[in-house]
Design a protein around this motif. Structure first.
Motif, PDB file in Angstrom:
ATOM      1  N   PRO A 232      48.756  51.952  51.560  1.00 23.95           N
ATOM      2  CA  PRO A 232      49.768  51.076  50.976  1.00 23.95           C
ATOM      3  C   PRO A 232      50.751  51.829  50.092  1.00 23.95           C
ATOM      4  CG  PRO A 232      47.721  50.871  49.747  1.00 23.95           C
ATOM      5  CD  PRO A 232      47.475  51.859  50.858  1.00 23.95           C
ATOM      6  N   GLY A 233      52.031  51.607  50.349  1.00 21.61           N
ATOM      7  CA  GLY A 233      53.063  52.198  49.506  1.00 21.61           C
ATOM      8  C   GLY A 233      52.966  53.699  49.428  1.00 21.61           C
ATOM      9  N   LYS A 234      53.104  54.238  48.224  1.00 26.63           N
ATOM     10  CA  LYS A 234      53.009  55.679  48.011  1.00 26.63           C
ATOM     11  C   LYS A 234      51.664  56.055  47.387  1.00 26.63           C
ATOM     12  CE  LYS A 234      57.999  56.339  47.573  1.00 26.63           C
ATOM     13  NZ  LYS A 234      59.113  56.841  46.717  1.00 26.63           N
ATOM     14  N   SER A 235      50.656  55.306  47.714  1.00 25.08           N
ATOM     15  CA  SER A 235      49.331  55.525  47.131  1.00 25.08           C
ATOM     16  C   SER A 235      48.745  56.867  47.540  1.00 25.08           C
ATOM     17  CB  SER A 235      48.385  54.412  47.582  1.00 25.08           C
ATOM     18  OG  SER A 235      48.332  54.365  48.987  1.00 25.08           O
ATOM     19  N   LYS A 236      47.934  57.427  46.649  1.00 22.83           N
ATOM     20  CA  LYS A 236      47.182  58.644  46.954  1.00 22.83           C
ATOM     21  C   LYS A 236      45.836  58.246  47.539  1.00 22.83           C
ATOM     22  CE  LYS A 236      49.396  61.718  43.618  1.00 22.83           C
ATOM     23  NZ  LYS A 236      49.215  62.587  42.431  1.00 22.83           N
ATOM     24  N   MET A 237      45.905  57.698  48.733  1.00 28.32           N
ATOM     25  CA  MET A 237      44.715  57.284  49.473  1.00 28.32           C
ATOM     26  C   MET A 237      45.104  57.129  50.922  1.00 28.32           C
ATOM     27  SD  MET A 237      44.866  53.940  50.765  1.00 28.32           S
ATOM     28  CE  MET A 237      43.619  52.740  50.396  1.00 28.32           C
ATOM     29  N   ILE A 238      44.103  57.155  51.773  1.00 28.69           N
ATOM     30  CA  ILE A 238      44.320  56.816  53.166  1.00 28.69           C
ATOM     31  C   ILE A 238      43.097  56.069  53.676  1.00 28.69           C
ATOM     32  CG2 ILE A 238      43.413  59.021  54.061  1.00 28.69           C
ATOM     33  CD1 ILE A 238      45.653  58.705  56.265  1.00 28.69           C
ATOM     34  N   CYS A 239      43.342  55.062  54.500  1.00 28.84           N
ATOM     35  CA  CYS A 239      42.266  54.374  55.197  1.00 28.84           C
ATOM     36  C   CYS A 239      42.136  54.981  56.589  1.00 28.84           C
ATOM     37  CB  CYS A 239      42.548  52.883  55.303  1.00 28.84           C
ATOM     38  SG  CYS A 239      42.387  52.001  53.747  1.00 28.84           S
ATOM     39  N   ILE A 240      40.939  55.445  56.904  1.00 33.84           N
ATOM     40  CA  ILE A 240      40.616  55.968  58.233  1.00 33.84           C
ATOM     41  C   ILE A 240      39.696  54.936  58.867  1.00 33.84           C
ATOM     42  CG2 ILE A 240      39.648  57.878  59.552  1.00 33.84           C
ATOM     43  CD1 ILE A 240      40.250  59.695  57.156  1.00 33.84           C
ATOM     44  N   GLU A 241      40.195  54.239  59.897  1.00 35.82           N
ATOM     45  CA  GLU A 241      39.558  53.017  60.373  1.00 35.82           C
ATOM     46  C   GLU A 241      39.157  53.112  61.845  1.00 35.82           C
ATOM     47  OE1 GLU A 241      42.001  49.616  59.400  1.00 35.82           O
ATOM     48  OE2 GLU A 241      43.094  50.766  57.897  1.00 35.82           O
ATOM     49  N   PRO A 242      37.891  53.307  62.142  1.00 44.99           N
ATOM     50  CA  PRO A 242      37.431  53.241  63.533  1.00 44.99           C
ATOM     51  C   PRO A 242      37.298  51.783  63.971  1.00 44.99           C
ATOM     52  CG  PRO A 242      35.948  54.553  62.125  1.00 44.99           C
ATOM     53  CD  PRO A 242      36.807  53.733  61.237  1.00 44.99           C
ATOM     54  N   TRP A 243      37.965  51.429  65.065  1.00 46.90           N
ATOM     55  CA  TRP A 243      37.916  50.056  65.580  1.00 46.90           C
ATOM     56  C   TRP A 243      37.387  50.052  67.000  1.00 46.90           C
ATOM     57  CZ3 TRP A 243      43.133  47.092  64.373  1.00 46.90           C
ATOM     58  CH2 TRP A 243      43.317  47.016  62.985  1.00 46.90           C
ATOM     59  N   LEU A 244      36.555  49.050  67.320  1.00 49.01           N
ATOM     60  CA  LEU A 244      36.157  48.831  68.712  1.00 49.01           C
ATOM     61  C   LEU A 244      37.312  48.223  69.511  1.00 49.01           C
ATOM     62  CD1 LEU A 244      32.522  47.366  68.497  1.00 49.01           C
ATOM     63  CD2 LEU A 244      33.205  49.510  69.594  1.00 49.01           C
ATOM     64  N   ASN A 245      37.883  47.159  68.980  1.00 53.37           N
ATOM     65  CA  ASN A 245      39.023  46.529  69.642  1.00 53.37           C
ATOM     66  C   ASN A 245      40.310  47.000  68.984  1.00 53.37           C
ATOM     67  OD1 ASN A 245      38.440  44.857  67.221  1.00 53.37           O
ATOM     68  ND2 ASN A 245      40.088  43.571  68.008  1.00 53.37           N
ATOM     69  N   LEU A 246      41.437  46.538  69.495  1.00 48.63           N
ATOM     70  CA  LEU A 246      42.723  46.757  68.849  1.00 48.63           C
ATOM     71  C   LEU A 246      43.411  45.416  68.687  1.00 48.63           C
ATOM     72  CD1 LEU A 246      44.042  50.020  70.546  1.00 48.63           C
ATOM     73  CD2 LEU A 246      43.390  49.732  68.151  1.00 48.63           C
ATOM     74  N   THR A 247      44.383  45.371  67.795  1.00 51.81           N
ATOM     75  CA  THR A 247      45.147  44.156  67.586  1.00 51.81           C
ATOM     76  C   THR A 247      45.762  43.682  68.906  1.00 51.81           C
ATOM     77  OG1 THR A 247      46.807  43.202  66.111  1.00 51.81           O
ATOM     78  CG2 THR A 247      47.263  45.384  66.975  1.00 51.81           C
ATOM     79  N   ASP A 248      45.919  42.372  69.077  1.00 52.26           N
ATOM     80  CA  ASP A 248      46.374  41.800  70.351  1.00 52.26           C
ATOM     81  C   ASP A 248      47.767  42.280  70.753  1.00 52.26           C
ATOM     82  OD1 ASP A 248      44.115  40.317  70.706  1.00 52.26           O
ATOM     83  OD2 ASP A 248      45.020  38.383  70.251  1.00 52.26           O
ATOM     84  N   PRO A 249      47.972  42.506  72.037  1.00 48.31           N
ATOM     85  CA  PRO A 249      49.340  42.708  72.535  1.00 48.31           C
ATOM     86  C   PRO A 249      50.113  41.389  72.515  1.00 48.31           C
ATOM     87  CG  PRO A 249      47.712  43.610  74.065  1.00 48.31           C
ATOM     88  CD  PRO A 249      46.977  42.753  73.073  1.00 48.31           C
ATOM     89  N   VAL A 250      51.427  41.485  72.478  1.00 46.36           N
ATOM     90  CA  VAL A 250      52.277  40.305  72.590  1.00 46.36           C
ATOM     91  C   VAL A 250      51.960  39.591  73.909  1.00 46.36           C
ATOM     92  CG1 VAL A 250      54.660  39.518  72.881  1.00 46.36           C
ATOM     93  CG2 VAL A 250      54.120  41.290  71.185  1.00 46.36           C
ATOM     94  N   GLY A 251      51.808  38.267  73.852  1.00 45.84           N
ATOM     95  CA  GLY A 251      51.589  37.489  75.057  1.00 45.84           C
ATOM     96  C   GLY A 251      50.160  37.424  75.539  1.00 45.84           C
ATOM     97  N   GLU A 252      49.191  37.843  74.716  1.00 42.57           N
ATOM     98  CA  GLU A 252      47.796  37.833  75.161  1.00 42.57           C
ATOM     99  C   GLU A 252      47.045  36.592  74.682  1.00 42.57           C
ATOM    100  OE1 GLU A 252      44.420  40.683  74.009  1.00 42.57           O
ATOM    101  OE2 GLU A 252      45.262  41.660  75.760  1.00 42.57           O
TER     102      GLU A 252
END
Length: 281
Positions: A232-252
């Protein structure tokens, strides 16, 4: 709040969402603590799916927020030792209105070389149960994100999937080349955008400072082949996120949840175990 520890780690876990809220190793905090006020989470668990997912079961739509409901529900402590804890969540009348399946979801945190996370998902109903999962772990940094690169254990094609404002995939991509190093001075890690990588071969990545070439942290994710990066923003952090699925495509919208990419279907009585581990240097 629950706590586990050993000679190197002091770890705090919130029963709400079974979320890691603090990881102090050798006296230094390793989880994001909301320094810029733009994100008040630390390491939420994304279940029964990650990202934007329109849930359609047997033709009926179920109203669900992005990233699922587990992160908003109180887990029960099942077992606790000095250096490990297991928490559990079962279906309730409330969850059945949002996700029409009976389940048991257990999370074990165990201090080993790093923080080992064991997720056990069991179908306790009498019908096939589709589900997915994502991690959203933050890693606190002492330098800006762009001063780092991510080292993958295998050579990858770094082709990011692009999103609409609502989070849906729009079918467009952006390439950052091929190799084992992904520079985090990246346009998709600015302005609260996300860098989504689908179908990666690596199961272990390490965050490294460019100037010193020193390791900062690493994460392993067996059985998961998508990786999302965000901060988020200029924060000194990073989220490293392993996902099984992915966010939906348009029209799904009309695709049944059980048929979506990255969704696992469990038979009655069957369980699935996912194991991850985060390391701090």
């Amino acid at each position: 709040m629950e706590h586990i520890s050993d000679q190197h780690f002091q770890v705090s876990i919130d029963e709400l969402g079974a979320e890691l809220s603090s990881i102090i190793k050798d006296g230094r905090e390793r989880l994001w603590q909301g320094e810029n006020g733009l994100w008040n989470k630390h390491a939420p668990i994304l279940f029964p799916f990650a990202g934007l997912c329109r849930m359609r079961v047997d033709g009926k739509f179920y109203q669900e927020k992005r990233h699922g409901f587990a992160r908003e529900m109180k887990f029960t402590v099942i077992d606790k030792k000095a250096n490990s804890i297991t928490l559990g969540l079962q279906d309730t009348p409330e969850t059945l209105l949002r996700y029409p399946f009976h389940f048991l979801f257990q999370v074990e945190y165990r201090i080993e070389e790093g923080i080992k996370m064991v997720y056990t998902i069991k179908n306790t109903g009498n019908q096939i149960m589709p589900f997915s999962y994502g991690g959203h772990d933050s890693f606190a940094l002492t330098k800006p994100v762009e001063d780092h690169y991510l080292l993958f254990e295998k050579e990858e094609e770094f082709t990011a999937l692009l999103q609409e404002e609502d989070g849906a995939l729009n079918g467009k991509t952006m390439s950052f080349g091929r190799g084992t190093k992904l520079d985090l001075d990246n346009p998709l890690l600015k302005d609260d955008l996300s860098l989504l990588l689908k179908g990666i071969q690596s199961r272990y990545v390490t965050l490294i400072e460019k100037e010193t070439n020193q390791k900062v942290c690493a994460t392993s994710f067996e059985g998961i082949n998508n990786l999302v990066l965000w901060h988020p923003g200029k924060s000194k952090m990073i989220c490293i996120e392993p996902w099984l699925n992915l966010t939906d495509p348009v029209g799904e919208e009309l695709i049944e949840f059980k048929d979506k990419y990255g969704v696992i279907n469990l038979m009655p009585g069957e369980e699935k175990v996912l194991v991850r581990e985060n390391f701090y240097f």
